[in-house]
Design a protein around this motif. Sequence first.
Motif, PDB file in Angstrom:
ATOM      1  N   LEU A 152       0.828  -1.211   0.000  1.00 43.72           N
ATOM      2  CA  LEU A 152       0.000   0.000   0.000  1.00 43.72           C
ATOM      3  C   LEU A 152       0.862   1.259   0.000  1.00 43.72           C
ATOM      4  O   LEU A 152       0.497   2.264  -0.607  1.00 43.72           O
ATOM      5  N   ALA A 153       2.003   1.213   0.652  1.00 50.99           N
ATOM      6  CA  ALA A 153       2.918   2.360   0.617  1.00 50.99           C
ATOM      7  C   ALA A 153       3.424   2.596  -0.800  1.00 50.99           C
ATOM      8  O   ALA A 153       3.599   3.736  -1.223  1.00 50.99           O
ATOM      9  N   GLU A 154       3.628   1.526  -1.552  1.00 40.89           N
ATOM     10  CA  GLU A 154       4.033   1.662  -2.961  1.00 40.89           C
ATOM     11  C   GLU A 154       2.891   2.211  -3.803  1.00 40.89           C
ATOM     12  O   GLU A 154       3.110   2.996  -4.726  1.00 40.89           O
ATOM     13  N   ALA A 155       1.671   1.792  -3.509  1.00 35.56           N
ATOM     14  CA  ALA A 155       0.514   2.229  -4.289  1.00 35.56           C
ATOM     15  C   ALA A 155       0.162   3.677  -4.015  1.00 35.56           C
ATOM     16  O   ALA A 155      -0.375   4.367  -4.873  1.00 35.56           O
ATOM     17  N   ASP A 156       0.460   4.146  -2.817  1.00 35.65           N
ATOM     18  CA  ASP A 156       0.082   5.486  -2.382  1.00 35.65           C
ATOM     19  C   ASP A 156       1.257   6.146  -1.674  1.00 35.65           C
ATOM     20  O   ASP A 156       1.208   6.412  -0.482  1.00 35.65           O
ATOM     21  N   PRO A 157       2.360   6.391  -2.426  1.00 39.08           N
ATOM     22  CA  PRO A 157       3.546   6.959  -1.771  1.00 39.08           C
ATOM     23  C   PRO A 157       3.294   8.368  -1.262  1.00 39.08           C
ATOM     24  O   PRO A 157       2.573   9.139  -1.904  1.00 39.08           O
ATOM     25  N   PRO A 158       3.858   8.717  -0.102  1.00 39.41           N
ATOM     26  CA  PRO A 158       3.679  10.064   0.434  1.00 39.41           C
ATOM     27  C   PRO A 158       4.154  11.120  -0.562  1.00 39.41           C
ATOM     28  O   PRO A 158       5.215  10.984  -1.158  1.00 39.41           O
ATOM     29  N   GLY A 159       3.339  12.123  -0.758  1.00 41.44           N
ATOM     30  CA  GLY A 159       3.717  13.232  -1.627  1.00 41.44           C
ATOM     31  C   GLY A 159       3.522  12.987  -3.109  1.00 41.44           C
ATOM     32  O   GLY A 159       3.749  13.878  -3.914  1.00 41.44           O
ATOM     33  N   ALA A 160       3.092  11.786  -3.514  1.00 41.69           N
ATOM     34  CA  ALA A 160       2.876  11.527  -4.938  1.00 41.69           C
ATOM     35  C   ALA A 160       1.590  12.211  -5.378  1.00 41.69           C
ATOM     36  O   ALA A 160       0.559  12.067  -4.734  1.00 41.69           O
ATOM     37  N   PRO A 161       1.638  12.978  -6.475  1.00 43.01           N
ATOM     38  CA  PRO A 161       0.441  13.688  -6.919  1.00 43.01           C
ATOM     39  C   PRO A 161      -0.653  12.718  -7.348  1.00 43.01           C
ATOM     40  O   PRO A 161      -0.401  11.717  -8.006  1.00 43.01           O
TER      41      PRO A 161
ATOM     42  N   THR B 148      -2.447  10.578  -5.647  1.00 43.67           N
ATOM     43  CA  THR B 148      -2.642   9.287  -4.998  1.00 43.67           C
ATOM     44  C   THR B 148      -3.058   9.402  -3.545  1.00 43.67           C
ATOM     45  O   THR B 148      -3.681   8.507  -3.018  1.00 43.67           O
ATOM     46  N   THR B 149      -2.737  10.476  -2.873  1.00 43.48           N
ATOM     47  CA  THR B 149      -3.068  10.603  -1.468  1.00 43.48           C
ATOM     48  C   THR B 149      -4.579  10.526  -1.287  1.00 43.48           C
ATOM     49  O   THR B 149      -5.325  11.131  -2.024  1.00 43.48           O
ATOM     50  N   GLY B 150      -4.996   9.769  -0.318  1.00 38.44           N
ATOM     51  CA  GLY B 150      -6.421   9.654  -0.049  1.00 38.44           C
ATOM     52  C   GLY B 150      -7.041   8.407  -0.626  1.00 38.44           C
ATOM     53  O   GLY B 150      -8.243   8.266  -0.595  1.00 38.44           O
ATOM     54  N   THR B 151      -6.247   7.498  -1.151  1.00 40.71           N
ATOM     55  CA  THR B 151      -6.828   6.262  -1.631  1.00 40.71           C
ATOM     56  C   THR B 151      -7.373   5.469  -0.457  1.00 40.71           C
ATOM     57  O   THR B 151      -6.901   5.589   0.670  1.00 40.71           O
ATOM     58  N   THR B 152      -8.383   4.688  -0.730  1.00 45.32           N
ATOM     59  CA  THR B 152      -9.042   3.882   0.281  1.00 45.32           C
ATOM     60  C   THR B 152      -9.071   2.445  -0.192  1.00 45.32           C
ATOM     61  O   THR B 152      -9.375   2.169  -1.348  1.00 45.32           O
ATOM     62  N   VAL B 153      -8.754   1.526   0.689  1.00 42.14           N
ATOM     63  CA  VAL B 153      -8.858   0.114   0.352  1.00 42.14           C
ATOM     64  C   VAL B 153     -10.336  -0.267   0.380  1.00 42.14           C
ATOM     65  O   VAL B 153     -11.018  -0.055   1.387  1.00 42.14           O
ATOM     66  N   ALA B 154     -10.819  -0.808  -0.727  1.00 47.31           N
ATOM     67  CA  ALA B 154     -12.222  -1.206  -0.832  1.00 47.31           C
ATOM     68  C   ALA B 154     -12.432  -2.636  -0.363  1.00 47.31           C
ATOM     69  O   ALA B 154     -13.470  -2.947   0.218  1.00 47.31           O
TER      70      ALA B 154
ATOM     71  N   LEU C 241      -3.351  -2.731 -12.430  1.00 43.62           N
ATOM     72  CA  LEU C 241      -2.475  -3.241 -11.393  1.00 43.62           C
ATOM     73  C   LEU C 241      -1.461  -2.148 -11.086  1.00 43.62           C
ATOM     74  O   LEU C 241      -0.677  -1.767 -11.942  1.00 43.62           O
ATOM     75  N   VAL C 242      -1.493  -1.609  -9.877  1.00 42.54           N
ATOM     76  CA  VAL C 242      -0.580  -0.518  -9.528  1.00 42.54           C
ATOM     77  C   VAL C 242       0.615  -1.005  -8.718  1.00 42.54           C
ATOM     78  O   VAL C 242       1.639  -0.323  -8.664  1.00 42.54           O
ATOM     79  N   VAL C 243       0.495  -2.154  -8.088  1.00 42.27           N
ATOM     80  CA  VAL C 243       1.628  -2.801  -7.421  1.00 42.27           C
ATOM     81  C   VAL C 243       1.582  -4.267  -7.819  1.00 42.27           C
ATOM     82  O   VAL C 243       0.662  -4.984  -7.448  1.00 42.27           O
ATOM     83  N   PRO C 244       2.552  -4.717  -8.621  1.00 41.81           N
ATOM     84  CA  PRO C 244       2.574  -6.131  -8.996  1.00 41.81           C
ATOM     85  C   PRO C 244       2.891  -7.007  -7.790  1.00 41.81           C
ATOM     86  O   PRO C 244       3.189  -6.502  -6.707  1.00 41.81           O
ATOM     87  N   LYS C 245       2.854  -8.283  -8.002  1.00 45.75           N
ATOM     88  CA  LYS C 245       3.057  -9.267  -6.933  1.00 45.75           C
ATOM     89  C   LYS C 245       4.299  -8.959  -6.099  1.00 45.75           C
ATOM     90  O   LYS C 245       5.392  -8.770  -6.607  1.00 45.75           O
ATOM     91  N   ARG C 246       4.082  -8.936  -4.792  1.00 45.07           N
ATOM     92  CA  ARG C 246       5.150  -8.823  -3.806  1.00 45.07           C
ATOM     93  C   ARG C 246       5.071 -10.078  -2.956  1.00 45.07           C
ATOM     94  O   ARG C 246       3.991 -10.512  -2.591  1.00 45.07           O
TER      95      ARG C 246
END
Length: 196
Positions: free
Chosen positions: A70-79, A81-87, A155-160
């Motif tokens: 989730l940190a990769e999907a919504d990195p701090p300061g990235a235009p 993306t802030t405010g995403t919510t896990v559905a 897919l915004v973060v591939p398999k980890r």
Amino acid sequence: MDGPGAGGSGADRADADRADADRSGVGGTGVGGSGVGRTGADGAGFLVVGVGARGSATAPELLGLIRRALAEADPPGAPGTTGTTVALIATLAGKASHPAVRAAAAELGVPVAEHPADALAAVPVPHPSALVGAAVGAAGVAEAAALASAPGGELVVPKRKSPAATVAVARLPHHPATPSSPSSPSASSAPAGDLP
């Protein structure tokens, strides 16, 4: 394999879950709950966390992997993306009752959508695994489940991976309350949320 999700039992609960899914438009029957329709802080988007878990996966292992993804999907300061919510969390049918998956869903306050192996096998994934394919009948679980629950999404973060779990993150292309496709597989119902 494990049994149905921990969000209730019996035919009445399953019928109610399917009705919630039909109203929400998010893939996976039973997806619903009071928080699924809310937006992130700036309306940036909704995420689906796809997970795969071996029987030996622990809650701390899976939650740590989810937090990193989730940190990769919504990195701090990235235009944008802030405010995403896990559905929701999405996984292979039978895994919603896995203790680590249940703990992750409880921590996030979201439902778990389950998809049968044949549905996951039909989803093209960027990182297929022959080993996983032989074990469960689909070349991937985390990426395929995330994409199956986010029809038309990306897919915004591939398999980890960790030793006993996998996680991938997809972004829904629309507000979860906006119907986009017929619902599929099963899930337990809970409100949407974020990891602290």
